[in-house]
Design a protein around this motif. Structure first.
Motif, PDB file in Angstrom:
ATOM      1  N   ILE A   1       0.833  -1.206   0.000  1.00  0.00           N
ATOM      2  CA  ILE A   1       0.000   0.000   0.000  1.00  0.00           C
ATOM      3  C   ILE A   1       0.866   1.254   0.000  1.00  0.00           C
ATOM      4  O   ILE A   1       0.493   2.271  -0.594  1.00  0.00           O
ATOM      5  CB  ILE A   1      -0.997   0.036   1.179  1.00  0.00           C
ATOM      6  CG1 ILE A   1      -0.276   0.091   2.520  1.00  0.00           C
ATOM      7  CG2 ILE A   1      -1.935  -1.139   1.136  1.00  0.00           C
ATOM      8  CD1 ILE A   1      -1.258   0.358   3.667  1.00  0.00           C
ATOM      9  N   THR A   2       2.034   1.180   0.635  1.00  0.00           N
ATOM     10  CA  THR A   2       2.897   2.364   0.664  1.00  0.00           C
ATOM     11  C   THR A   2       3.424   2.685  -0.726  1.00  0.00           C
ATOM     12  O   THR A   2       3.372   3.833  -1.181  1.00  0.00           O
ATOM     13  CB  THR A   2       4.074   2.138   1.618  1.00  0.00           C
ATOM     14  OG1 THR A   2       3.573   1.693   2.867  1.00  0.00           O
ATOM     15  CG2 THR A   2       4.858   3.414   1.814  1.00  0.00           C
TER      16      THR A   2
ATOM     17  N   ALA B   1       2.170   1.777  -3.571  1.00  0.00           N
ATOM     18  CA  ALA B   1       1.061   2.182  -4.436  1.00  0.00           C
ATOM     19  C   ALA B   1       0.718   3.640  -4.220  1.00  0.00           C
ATOM     20  O   ALA B   1       0.461   4.388  -5.158  1.00  0.00           O
ATOM     21  CB  ALA B   1      -0.154   1.290  -4.169  1.00  0.00           C
ATOM     22  N   THR B   2       0.728   4.066  -2.950  1.00  0.00           N
ATOM     23  CA  THR B   2       0.362   5.449  -2.667  1.00  0.00           C
ATOM     24  C   THR B   2       1.450   6.410  -3.131  1.00  0.00           C
ATOM     25  O   THR B   2       1.163   7.441  -3.738  1.00  0.00           O
ATOM     26  CB  THR B   2       0.135   5.621  -1.151  1.00  0.00           C
ATOM     27  OG1 THR B   2      -0.753   4.613  -0.721  1.00  0.00           O
ATOM     28  CG2 THR B   2      -0.444   6.981  -0.861  1.00  0.00           C
ATOM     29  N   VAL B   3       2.713   6.062  -2.842  1.00  0.00           N
ATOM     30  CA  VAL B   3       3.808   6.978  -3.173  1.00  0.00           C
ATOM     31  C   VAL B   3       3.952   7.164  -4.682  1.00  0.00           C
ATOM     32  O   VAL B   3       4.268   8.259  -5.165  1.00  0.00           O
ATOM     33  CB  VAL B   3       5.126   6.452  -2.566  1.00  0.00           C
ATOM     34  CG1 VAL B   3       6.316   7.153  -3.163  1.00  0.00           C
ATOM     35  CG2 VAL B   3       5.121   6.610  -1.061  1.00  0.00           C
ATOM     36  N   TYR B   4       3.715   6.107  -5.461  1.00  0.00           N
ATOM     37  CA  TYR B   4       3.922   6.194  -6.906  1.00  0.00           C
ATOM     38  C   TYR B   4       2.651   6.464  -7.684  1.00  0.00           C
ATOM     39  O   TYR B   4       2.662   6.488  -8.913  1.00  0.00           O
ATOM     40  CB  TYR B   4       4.589   4.901  -7.406  1.00  0.00           C
ATOM     41  CG  TYR B   4       6.061   4.861  -7.106  1.00  0.00           C
ATOM     42  CD1 TYR B   4       6.531   4.294  -5.933  1.00  0.00           C
ATOM     43  CD2 TYR B   4       6.988   5.402  -7.987  1.00  0.00           C
ATOM     44  CE1 TYR B   4       7.883   4.277  -5.629  1.00  0.00           C
ATOM     45  CE2 TYR B   4       8.342   5.374  -7.704  1.00  0.00           C
ATOM     46  CZ  TYR B   4       8.780   4.818  -6.524  1.00  0.00           C
ATOM     47  OH  TYR B   4      10.114   4.799  -6.247  1.00  0.00           O
TER      48      TYR B   4
ATOM     49  N   TYR C   1      -0.485   1.066 -11.188  1.00  0.00           N
ATOM     50  CA  TYR C   1      -1.472   0.346 -11.990  1.00  0.00           C
ATOM     51  C   TYR C   1      -0.972  -0.009 -13.371  1.00  0.00           C
ATOM     52  O   TYR C   1      -1.747  -0.240 -14.287  1.00  0.00           O
ATOM     53  CB  TYR C   1      -2.802   1.105 -12.073  1.00  0.00           C
ATOM     54  CG  TYR C   1      -3.238   1.621 -10.730  1.00  0.00           C
ATOM     55  CD1 TYR C   1      -3.472   2.967 -10.520  1.00  0.00           C
ATOM     56  CD2 TYR C   1      -3.345   0.760  -9.641  1.00  0.00           C
ATOM     57  CE1 TYR C   1      -3.825   3.436  -9.270  1.00  0.00           C
ATOM     58  CE2 TYR C   1      -3.696   1.233  -8.391  1.00  0.00           C
ATOM     59  CZ  TYR C   1      -3.933   2.576  -8.219  1.00  0.00           C
ATOM     60  OH  TYR C   1      -4.268   3.045  -6.990  1.00  0.00           O
TER      61      TYR C   1
ATOM     62  N   VAL D   1       8.657  -1.620 -10.018  1.00  0.00           N
ATOM     63  CA  VAL D   1       9.059  -0.874  -8.820  1.00  0.00           C
ATOM     64  C   VAL D   1       8.916  -1.753  -7.580  1.00  0.00           C
ATOM     65  O   VAL D   1       9.823  -1.841  -6.751  1.00  0.00           O
ATOM     66  CB  VAL D   1       8.217   0.412  -8.672  1.00  0.00           C
ATOM     67  CG1 VAL D   1       8.381   1.005  -7.296  1.00  0.00           C
ATOM     68  CG2 VAL D   1       8.600   1.407  -9.747  1.00  0.00           C
TER      69      VAL D   1
ATOM     70  N   ILE E   1       0.267  -6.542  -5.570  1.00  0.00           N
ATOM     71  CA  ILE E   1      -1.098  -6.430  -6.047  1.00  0.00           C
ATOM     72  C   ILE E   1      -1.709  -5.062  -5.821  1.00  0.00           C
ATOM     73  O   ILE E   1      -2.689  -4.713  -6.461  1.00  0.00           O
ATOM     74  CB  ILE E   1      -2.020  -7.491  -5.412  1.00  0.00           C
ATOM     75  CG1 ILE E   1      -1.935  -7.413  -3.891  1.00  0.00           C
ATOM     76  CG2 ILE E   1      -1.674  -8.863  -5.898  1.00  0.00           C
ATOM     77  CD1 ILE E   1      -3.118  -8.095  -3.251  1.00  0.00           C
ATOM     78  N   PHE E   2      -1.142  -4.272  -4.920  1.00  0.00           N
ATOM     79  CA  PHE E   2      -1.744  -2.959  -4.715  1.00  0.00           C
ATOM     80  C   PHE E   2      -1.321  -1.977  -5.786  1.00  0.00           C
ATOM     81  O   PHE E   2      -2.066  -1.088  -6.175  1.00  0.00           O
ATOM     82  CB  PHE E   2      -1.360  -2.413  -3.329  1.00  0.00           C
ATOM     83  CG  PHE E   2      -1.927  -3.216  -2.211  1.00  0.00           C
ATOM     84  CD1 PHE E   2      -1.172  -4.182  -1.572  1.00  0.00           C
ATOM     85  CD2 PHE E   2      -3.238  -3.022  -1.803  1.00  0.00           C
ATOM     86  CE1 PHE E   2      -1.702  -4.930  -0.552  1.00  0.00           C
ATOM     87  CE2 PHE E   2      -3.776  -3.772  -0.774  1.00  0.00           C
ATOM     88  CZ  PHE E   2      -3.007  -4.732  -0.147  1.00  0.00           C
TER      89      PHE E   2
END
Lengths: 269, 279
Positions: B116-117, B119-122, B141, B148, B219-220
């Motif tokens: 989740i980190t 996914a959020t940062v990028y 996505y 990454v 997967i996130f």
């Protein structure tokens, strides 16, 4: 004889930029996001009933898996490090197996064994014992993925320490258990502690394998990582990161513990 | 002091029987029997069925994505891992100890948290994503996001296998090369690089193996779209959720086979490294 100063600082800069992109920025973002809505929301996210149940399940799972793997790790390290026997390399490779298996496959094999269509499925169903989609399945999958940690930590350590001290103790009249508790255990203390910390961190943080066996039943079979996933998928980012930060703190504790253990091992050698 | 009549049995210390017995028992119970369940279930499929399952278009696309991206990520980690190991061993800078400890973060951090980190940062408005998106580089996505995540997950492996080798390098060899007229780059290429090569390849293989099997961190940030950004572990779970046990088992056994091959290769590389180091 070393590189010119400019080259040195360039290399340091590139290395730190790479680490920054992949380590430092995500770590900082994690804690920032957790507190984005303030400390009040942070505490509320953690005290929420489903979160508390997830924390409880995670703690229970670790409390069962870690001691079991600890006993195994010590027994395996004793057998492997203190004795010679054919097939030792094979045994060590087999112990390392869970490391190389994907977490999803790790969960799948327990579904194949205990699931409704699995080998033991019909028998379990008959006796109304639920393993998959229930806590026992989660514990089993966690034991599998954290299986090698303590053994891997202890085997090289005990091999390097050799048999001399134990044999001396035997000559002086100690029996096996006395020798182990009074001679071996103090020597492997730091490696053991670090192995337990690693095992515990993985047990609490395991996601893929537990995801497969748990069924994601909210309030029942959700561990902290699964709960984080649910919060994130509901776009409840602040809460997701708040709960995730608990595990992140555990990870940082693990890193600190590793440094301490390495330092202790260095000064004792 | 009286020496009790000592009985060191042949073989030395006591406890061999019980410890080995318990070890093999526990190993079989937790690891071998469940793994064999996978093998037997796969064997219950006919050869034809098995091949049809593992060579369907969607499965093949996931293999290409998973193994291909893992290979690229391991390459990135090989390159930067050597650099990071070099910088940590040879140079001094403020905060070096902290950086050294943090290299192990991907080992210690739970995969879902990492997922989740990252996914959020990028993502588009994330701390890093907001600078990349205007440049046209979409990370979250997309398969690039998978790269990454896989780079993150494999980061410590090359660093930690190369670091000890660099630390134990004797400076005499380098000094001899300098005396013989080599410049810095020549010294690296012909003296230092061959010495770290076995460790480098081991770290590469470890990073590759880890990235191939990884689920939670990926997967996130991946798009998880079939045929495009769906990794093989996710495909296995999807098939399980659709009660396609045969399909899930077949694909999982391919993954398991790949794991074993990689494990074997890694053992070979480690054996080679040890032989090289002893020379």
């Amino acid at each position: 004889m070393s590189e010119p100063l400019m080259v040195r600082w360039l290399l340091i800069g590139v290395a730190l930029t790479f680490l920054g992109l992949f380590l430092f920025v995500p770590l900082a973002a994690l804690f920032t996001q957790a507190f984005e809505k303030g400390a009040g929301a942070y505490l509320a996210a953690i005290r929420e009933p489903d979160a508390l149940l997830a924390i409880r399940l995670t703690l229970v799972t670790a409390a069962i898996s870690v001691p079991l793997n600890l006993v195994f790790g010590v027994a395996a390290a004793w057998a492997i490090a203190k004795f010679q026997f054919p097939g030792k390399s094979l045994l060590i490779t087999l112990i390392d197996l869970p490391f190389s298996v994907s977490p999803v496959v790790s969960g799948l094999i327990y579904v194949l064994l205990f699931g409704l269509q699995g080998w033991l499925g019909p028998w379990l169903d008959l006796h109304n014992i639920k393993i998959i989609f229930a806590v026992p399945g989660i514990v089993l999958a966690t034991i599998f993925v954290t299986f090698p940690f303590i053994a891997r930590e202890l085997i090289p350590l005990m091999q390097a320490q050799g048999n001399d001290e134990e044999e001396a103790a035997m000559v002086l009249g100690a029996n096996g258990l006395q020798t182990f508790f009074r001679v071996t255990l103090p020597n492997i203390k730091w490696g053991l502690i670090y192995g337990v910390i690693l095992c515990n961190a993985r047990a609490m943080g395991e996601f893929g394998a537990v995801s497969v066996v748990s069924g994601h039943i909210r309030g029942f079979t959700n561990t902290i990582p699964l709960h984080v996933e649910i919060l994130y998928n509901e776009y409840n980012y602040a809460a997701a990161f708040a709960v995730a930060s608990l595990l992140a703190c555990l990870a940082l504790v693990t890193l600190v513990a590793k440094s301490i253990v390495e330092w202790k091992l260095k000064i004792s050698s | 002091m009286r020496l009790k009549g000592f009985k060191i049995k042949k073989g030395g210390l006591p406890g061999f029987g019980p410890t080995l017995g318990y070890t093999v028992f526990y190993l079989s119970l937790i690891v071998l029997i469940p793994l064999s369940a996978l093998v037997f279930k796969t064997a219950s499929l006919s050869w034809h069925e098995f091949l049809a399952e593992v060579t369907s278009a969607r499965v093949l696309a996931s293999y290409r994505l998973t193994f291909g991206t893992a290979f690229l990520a391991a390459l990135v980690n090989a390159l930067f891992g050597v650099l990071v190991a070099w910088v940590l061993v040879r140079y001094r800078f403020p905060g070096k100890k902290v950086v050294d400890a943090l290299v192990d973060l991907p080992f210690a951090l739970p995969t879902a948290v990492a997922g989740i980190t990252l996914a959020t940062v990028y993502s588009g408005n994330g701390w890093i994503g907001r600078y990349l998106e205007p440049l046209g580089i979409k990370v979250a996505y997309t398969p690039l996001g998978i790269l990454v995540a896989m780079t993150f997950i494999g980061l410590p492996f090359v660093v930690r296998t190369v670091q000890p080798v660099l630390e134990e390098l004797e400076t005499e060899v380098e000094e001899a090369a300098v005396c013989l007229g080599a410049n810095r780059w020549q010294i690296f290429r012909r003296v230092l690089f061959p010495t770290i090569l076995p460790a480098l390849l081991t770290g590469f293989a470890l990073a590759f193996a880890r990235a191939v099997g990884e689920y939670g961190s990926i997967i996130f940030i991946a798009g998880n779209m079939p045929m495009v950004s769906e990794i093989t572990p996710l495909l296995i779970i999807t098939k399980l959720e659709q009660y396609d046990y045969a399909g899930a088992t077949a694909v999982a056994s391919v993954m398991l086979g790949a794991s074993f091959i990689l494990l074997f290769a890694i053992n070979l590389l480690q054996w080679w490294s040890r032989r090289y180091a002893d020379r």
